[in-house]
Design a protein around this motif. Structure first.
Motif, PDB file in Angstrom:
ATOM      1  N   PHE A   1       9.653  -2.023  -9.859  1.00  0.00           N
ATOM      2  CA  PHE A   1       8.514  -1.827  -8.967  1.00  0.00           C
ATOM      3  C   PHE A   1       7.207  -2.288  -9.615  1.00  0.00           C
ATOM      4  N   ASP A   2       7.139  -2.245 -10.948  1.00  0.00           N
ATOM      5  CA  ASP A   2       5.972  -2.784 -11.636  1.00  0.00           C
ATOM      6  C   ASP A   2       5.877  -4.297 -11.447  1.00  0.00           C
ATOM      7  N   LEU A   3       7.019  -4.969 -11.413  1.00  0.00           N
ATOM      8  CA  LEU A   3       7.035  -6.409 -11.145  1.00  0.00           C
ATOM      9  C   LEU A   3       6.643  -6.704  -9.698  1.00  0.00           C
ATOM     10  N   ILE A   4       7.063  -5.840  -8.792  1.00  0.00           N
ATOM     11  CA  ILE A   4       6.788  -6.040  -7.363  1.00  0.00           C
ATOM     12  C   ILE A   4       5.303  -5.848  -7.057  1.00  0.00           C
ATOM     13  N   ALA A   5       4.650  -4.891  -7.715  1.00  0.00           N
ATOM     14  CA  ALA A   5       3.286  -4.480  -7.353  1.00  0.00           C
ATOM     15  C   ALA A   5       2.274  -5.618  -7.263  1.00  0.00           C
ATOM     16  N   PRO A   6       2.150  -6.503  -8.262  1.00  0.00           N
ATOM     17  CA  PRO A   6       1.128  -7.560  -8.144  1.00  0.00           C
ATOM     18  C   PRO A   6       1.422  -8.569  -7.030  1.00  0.00           C
ATOM     19  N   VAL A   7       2.702  -8.829  -6.783  1.00  0.00           N
ATOM     20  CA  VAL A   7       3.062  -9.733  -5.686  1.00  0.00           C
ATOM     21  C   VAL A   7       2.732  -9.079  -4.344  1.00  0.00           C
ATOM     22  N   GLU A   8       3.047  -7.800  -4.237  1.00  0.00           N
ATOM     23  CA  GLU A   8       2.707  -7.058  -3.017  1.00  0.00           C
ATOM     24  C   GLU A   8       1.202  -7.091  -2.766  1.00  0.00           C
ATOM     25  N   ALA A   9       0.413  -6.904  -3.823  1.00  0.00           N
ATOM     26  CA  ALA A   9      -1.047  -6.902  -3.677  1.00  0.00           C
ATOM     27  C   ALA A   9      -1.557  -8.257  -3.191  1.00  0.00           C
ATOM     28  N   ARG A  10      -0.997  -9.348  -3.720  1.00  0.00           N
ATOM     29  CA  ARG A  10      -1.416 -10.689  -3.296  1.00  0.00           C
ATOM     30  C   ARG A  10      -1.078 -10.927  -1.833  1.00  0.00           C
ATOM     31  N   LEU A  11       0.100 -10.486  -1.418  1.00  0.00           N
ATOM     32  CA  LEU A  11       0.508 -10.675  -0.029  1.00  0.00           C
ATOM     33  C   LEU A  11      -0.367  -9.856   0.911  1.00  0.00           C
ATOM     34  N   LYS A  12      -0.680  -8.635   0.516  1.00  0.00           N
ATOM     35  CA  LYS A  12      -1.525  -7.793   1.362  1.00  0.00           C
ATOM     36  C   LYS A  12      -2.931  -8.382   1.476  1.00  0.00           C
TER      37      LYS A  12
END
Length: 405
Positions: A233-244
């Motif tokens: 989930f730490d790996l997912i977080a920055p990608v999620e932030a960019r998409l949002k």
């Protein structure tokens, strides 16, 4: 670790039942860090089952088979696997006794054909099944690990969790885990969304980002593989932030969120209520809203006013509106929403009126023309929609557009 799932049963190929076992196993294996590379489905046929086993052996380290462990002649999984790996089958005295005890405890007589469920492949071990008569089986051959499970989902799921997960961990040790987060998106098509995030899609490695389209909305699944759930989930977080940041308000929720549940949450937070007035969707919007547990906290009631007379009687739509503009019009949608809000004494009301087809369309008002009205404390707004698709698609897309609005 490459895993393959094989569903055995002609009923799967005939479409008589859905292969929910494969979906369940894929999602659960991901949590153990096991990547499922292939799904196969085969009927109750010896030659074809032999063929799919041969293909699976050539490309997978772990093969999970569901179905074909029953007592009848067309239950062939254990017999074909024994033949495929060139090992004999023999009655296991302990399993036979357990099977006989199972029938006695339920006041039933065990028939002769049930004895085949006590047959064990040489070198294999049984996987107990307290929920039914068909035990599972585990056997390793030439570096491939085979897990045999019954077809009924309640039996298969219990066996997987209780018998197979511990074996996977013991055999393969600690594996990387695979975790995903799903962003729910509305108000934009898949191609337009992809154009907005093309650089993110092209740069993906770990996590990966994959778009999926469904009726009236789009999803983005972000998947990461790591040594632990938190690291994933730490790996997912920055990608999620960019998409949002890129997609903004088009993202309405995450993971299990639905448009209906998000609307419900917002109403609960505001302490407000909602009613609906539907024509072409025939109550579908009300169903979507009341599918959410606890919707009675905010949903008051719904009106299905299919005829003009019903629109006049229950919602107060005037004959002048219907005569001058028609039932499928901005003016009618506005009057329907305001009438529902007034009659229900709700804070908000949503109306839908349109032409779902396949007939009824004209040059001026074609099939797929829909008007959605929203009446609230600040006034009433109406949106014109132009949907494509069959009758059901138009209705679903209209409902989701209404929830989005």
């Amino acid at each position: 670790m490459r895993a393959e799932i094989i569903g055995v049963g002609t009923e799967l190929l005939l479409g008589q039942i859905a292969n929910t076992n494969a979906q369940y196993l894929s999602s659960e294996l991901a949590l153990e860090g096991v990547g499922v590379y292939y799904h196969q489905v085969v009927g109750d046929n010896k030659e074809r089952l032999h063929s799919v086993l041969s293909l699976a052996k050539s490309r997978s380290d772990m093969v999970l088979l569901t179905g074909g462990l029953g007592p009848t002649e067309d239950d062939l999984t254990r017999e074909v696997l024994a033949e495929f790996i060139k090992r004999p089958l023999a009655i296991d005295a302990g399993q036979l006794l357990a099977l006989e005890s199972y029938f006695v405890s339920r006041g039933r007589t065990m028939t002769e054909n049930n004895r085949k469920q006590a047959m064990l492949i040489e070198g294999a071990s049984f996987l107990p099944n307290p929920r039914g008569t068909a035990p599972g089986m585990y056997v390793e051959s030439e570096g491939v690990h085979y897990f045999l499970m019954p077809g009924p989902p309640t039996e298969m799921r219990g066996m997987y969790q209780e018998q197979i997960v511990p074996r996977i961990r013991a055999i393969f040790g600690s594996q990387n885990t695979i975790r995903s987060k799903v962003l729910r998106i509305v108000g934009i098509g898949e191609s337009a969304m992809e154009a907005m995030i093309q650089d993110i899609l092209h740069a993906q490695e770990n996590p990966t980002v994959a778009p999926y389209a469904s009726e009236g909305e789009v999803s983005l699944r972000i998947t990461a593989k790591a040594e632990s759930e938190q690291q994933a989930f730490d790996l997912i977080a920055p990608v999620e932030a960019r998409l949002k940041e890129r997609l903004g308000n088009h993202i309405y929720g995450v993971d299990q969120a639905t448009l209906s549940s998000v609307v419900g949450d917002l109403l609960v937070q505001a302490g407000q209520t909602l009613s609906v007035a539907e024509s072409c969707t025939g109550g579908m919007l009300g169903v979507y809203l009341t599918d959410i547990p606890g919707s009675s906290r905010y949903f008051t009631n719904g009106f299905i006013t299919y005829s003009n007379e019903a629109k006049q009687k229950h919602l107060g739509v005037t004959s002048e509106v219907l005569a001058n503009f028609g039932a499928v019009s901005e003016e009618c949608a506005k009057a329907m929403a305001e009438g529902a809000r007034r009659s229900s004494e709700s804070d908000w009301a949503v109306s839908i009126t349109g032409i779902a087809g396949p007939g009824g369309g004209t040059t001026d008002k074609p099939v797929g023309l829909v008007y959605v009205g929203v009446a609230g404390p600040g006034g009433t707004s109406v949106r014109e929609l132009r949907h494509r698709g069959d009758r059901n698609q138009i209705r679903i897309r209209s409902v989701k557009s209404a929830l989005s609005l």
